[in-house]
Design a protein around this motif. Sequence first.
Motif, PDB file in Angstrom:
ATOM      1  N   SER A   1       0.831  -1.214   0.000  1.00 54.96           N
ATOM      2  CA  SER A   1       0.000   0.000   0.000  1.00 54.96           C
ATOM      3  C   SER A   1       0.858   1.254   0.000  1.00 54.96           C
ATOM      4  N   PHE A   2       1.960   1.216   0.754  1.00 53.60           N
ATOM      5  CA  PHE A   2       2.849   2.378   0.818  1.00 53.60           C
ATOM      6  C   PHE A   2       3.447   2.695  -0.553  1.00 53.60           C
ATOM      7  N   PHE A   3       3.976   1.640  -1.221  1.00 55.69           N
ATOM      8  CA  PHE A   3       4.578   1.869  -2.533  1.00 55.69           C
ATOM      9  C   PHE A   3       3.518   2.233  -3.574  1.00 55.69           C
TER      10      PHE A   3
ATOM     11  N   TYR B   1       3.480   5.558  -5.833  1.00 55.02           N
ATOM     12  CA  TYR B   1       3.300   5.481  -7.277  1.00 55.02           C
ATOM     13  C   TYR B   1       2.128   6.351  -7.725  1.00 55.02           C
ATOM     14  N   MET B   2       1.057   6.365  -6.915  1.00 50.44           N
ATOM     15  CA  MET B   2      -0.106   7.194  -7.235  1.00 50.44           C
ATOM     16  C   MET B   2       0.278   8.682  -7.245  1.00 50.44           C
TER      17      MET B   2
ATOM     18  N   MET C   1      -2.087  -3.128 -16.205  1.00 50.51           N
ATOM     19  CA  MET C   1      -2.409  -4.534 -16.005  1.00 50.51           C
ATOM     20  C   MET C   1      -1.405  -5.206 -15.070  1.00 50.51           C
ATOM     21  N   SER C   2      -0.133  -4.831 -15.178  1.00 49.41           N
ATOM     22  CA  SER C   2       0.884  -5.404 -14.292  1.00 49.41           C
ATOM     23  C   SER C   2       0.576  -5.080 -12.839  1.00 49.41           C
ATOM     24  N   ALA C   3       0.204  -3.808 -12.589  1.00 49.58           N
ATOM     25  CA  ALA C   3      -0.121  -3.399 -11.218  1.00 49.58           C
ATOM     26  C   ALA C   3      -1.354  -4.138 -10.695  1.00 49.58           C
ATOM     27  N   ILE C   4      -2.386  -4.268 -11.541  1.00 49.28           N
ATOM     28  CA  ILE C   4      -3.614  -4.955 -11.117  1.00 49.28           C
ATOM     29  C   ILE C   4      -3.335  -6.422 -10.803  1.00 49.28           C
ATOM     30  N   LEU C   5      -2.592  -7.092 -11.696  1.00 49.88           N
ATOM     31  CA  LEU C   5      -2.292  -8.497 -11.474  1.00 49.88           C
ATOM     32  C   LEU C   5      -1.420  -8.706 -10.243  1.00 49.88           C
TER      33      LEU C   5
ATOM     34  N   LEU D   1      -1.186  -6.708  -7.510  1.00 57.71           N
ATOM     35  CA  LEU D   1      -1.991  -6.480  -6.306  1.00 57.71           C
ATOM     36  C   LEU D   1      -3.010  -7.591  -6.097  1.00 57.71           C
ATOM     37  N   GLY D   2      -3.600  -8.084  -7.208  1.00 59.88           N
ATOM     38  CA  GLY D   2      -4.540  -9.193  -7.084  1.00 59.88           C
ATOM     39  C   GLY D   2      -3.872 -10.443  -6.545  1.00 59.88           C
ATOM     40  N   GLY D   3      -2.656 -10.714  -7.000  1.00 62.92           N
ATOM     41  CA  GLY D   3      -1.919 -11.871  -6.499  1.00 62.92           C
ATOM     42  C   GLY D   3      -1.618 -11.760  -5.013  1.00 62.92           C
ATOM     43  N   ILE D   4      -1.190 -10.566  -4.580  1.00 60.98           N
ATOM     44  CA  ILE D   4      -0.921 -10.346  -3.157  1.00 60.98           C
ATOM     45  C   ILE D   4      -2.187 -10.572  -2.335  1.00 60.98           C
ATOM     46  N   GLN D   5      -3.319 -10.057  -2.826  1.00 63.05           N
ATOM     47  CA  GLN D   5      -4.571 -10.213  -2.099  1.00 63.05           C
ATOM     48  C   GLN D   5      -4.974 -11.682  -1.974  1.00 63.05           C
ATOM     49  N   LEU D   6      -4.793 -12.461  -3.048  1.00 61.82           N
ATOM     50  CA  LEU D   6      -5.140 -13.877  -2.997  1.00 61.82           C
ATOM     51  C   LEU D   6      -4.242 -14.635  -2.029  1.00 61.82           C
ATOM     52  N   ILE D   7      -2.954 -14.288  -1.990  1.00 55.80           N
ATOM     53  CA  ILE D   7      -2.045 -14.941  -1.042  1.00 55.80           C
ATOM     54  C   ILE D   7      -2.477 -14.665   0.396  1.00 55.80           C
ATOM     55  N   VAL D   8      -2.777 -13.395   0.672  1.00 54.16           N
ATOM     56  CA  VAL D   8      -3.196 -13.017   2.023  1.00 54.16           C
ATOM     57  C   VAL D   8      -4.506 -13.697   2.388  1.00 54.16           C
ATOM     58  N   LEU D   9      -5.447 -13.729   1.453  1.00 55.04           N
ATOM     59  CA  LEU D   9      -6.716 -14.403   1.721  1.00 55.04           C
ATOM     60  C   LEU D   9      -6.514 -15.902   1.962  1.00 55.04           C
ATOM     61  N   GLY D  10      -5.572 -16.492   1.234  1.00 57.02           N
ATOM     62  CA  GLY D  10      -5.275 -17.911   1.439  1.00 57.02           C
ATOM     63  C   GLY D  10      -4.733 -18.181   2.832  1.00 57.02           C
TER      64      GLY D  10
END
Length: 328
Positions: free
Chosen positions: A239-241, A245-246, A267-271, A273-282
């Motif tokens: 989130s900090f980085f 970037y924003m 798309m790179s940023a979305i993928l 962040l989506g990957g990080i979210q799935l790992i955390v949810l797992g």
Amino acid sequence: MKTITIMVPAYNEEESLHYLYERLFGVVDGQKGYSFELLFVNDGSQDETLPIIKELREMDKRVSFVDLSRNFGKEIAMIAGLDHAKGDAVVIMDADLQDPPELIPEMIEYWEAGYDDVFAKRRSRAGESLMKKATSSLFYKVLEKMSDVPIQKDTGDFRLLDRRCVEALKKIRESQRYTKGMFSWVGYNKKEILFDRDPRVSGETKWNYKKLADLAIEGITSFTTAPLRLSSFLGMGVSFFAFLYMIWIISKTLLYGESVAGYPSLMSAILFLGGIQLIVLGIIGEYLGRVFNETKIRPLYFVDEYNEEKVTNRSDLVQHSAQHGGER
């Protein structure tokens, strides 16, 4: 005369049992002043394991057995054995003779000297692949870093436990069990002895990489919440980085303007962040699943037969508490 129970979880070990019996009693028969109980826990074997155990009991009444109603896994089989062990001390060992019975007299000596948990640490591991040795070493290093409980490295279930250690372990009725960590968690006076682990006397190991991975997950999630904390730090870092970037994107747009281009980076940023979210949810899901299983408060196991007697698993004897001593 003190009684020592030698507890052996067994799952499809028909080829090893006669070797185990002969070698084991060849060692302990020389121990004067003790009576021995050899307690097999048949964990739903599908071969001739149970008939062979019954044959051994007909020949020698020092042999006892607990026949579980189905295959519950080694971790549950061990607590079932502890629930039924009669000894002043309990030796836990595998049926495949990778744990040498010749160490038992030394364990007894240290027990008589005042140690409560005499555990055997592997100095070498014959018959195991380099891959298994490497992954095992990596697992113990990770678990040692994450856990607040000291974890015994290169140490299996082969050990002698004093009765007070056994009673302490019987009070831990978790359905998701990592007994190697529980040995450390209960504490008491411990003593390490070193040995060279032999290859299996016969048959093939029942542990594949999937089961070993499951056991590793059990070990990490049972004794530390570090993965959850790591997920929080990872989320804060990303989130900090992302915030930096924003700011850079907004500043660049205000100062220089910006074309519609940027689809690949978006798309790179979305993928990512989506990957990080799935790992955390797992990770959260792993812990949540364990909470779900524990809240069911189911009995850890059911016994079909105990020493030729069919067992009625009455509800008052299978409570989620160690005070009843398991399903007898």
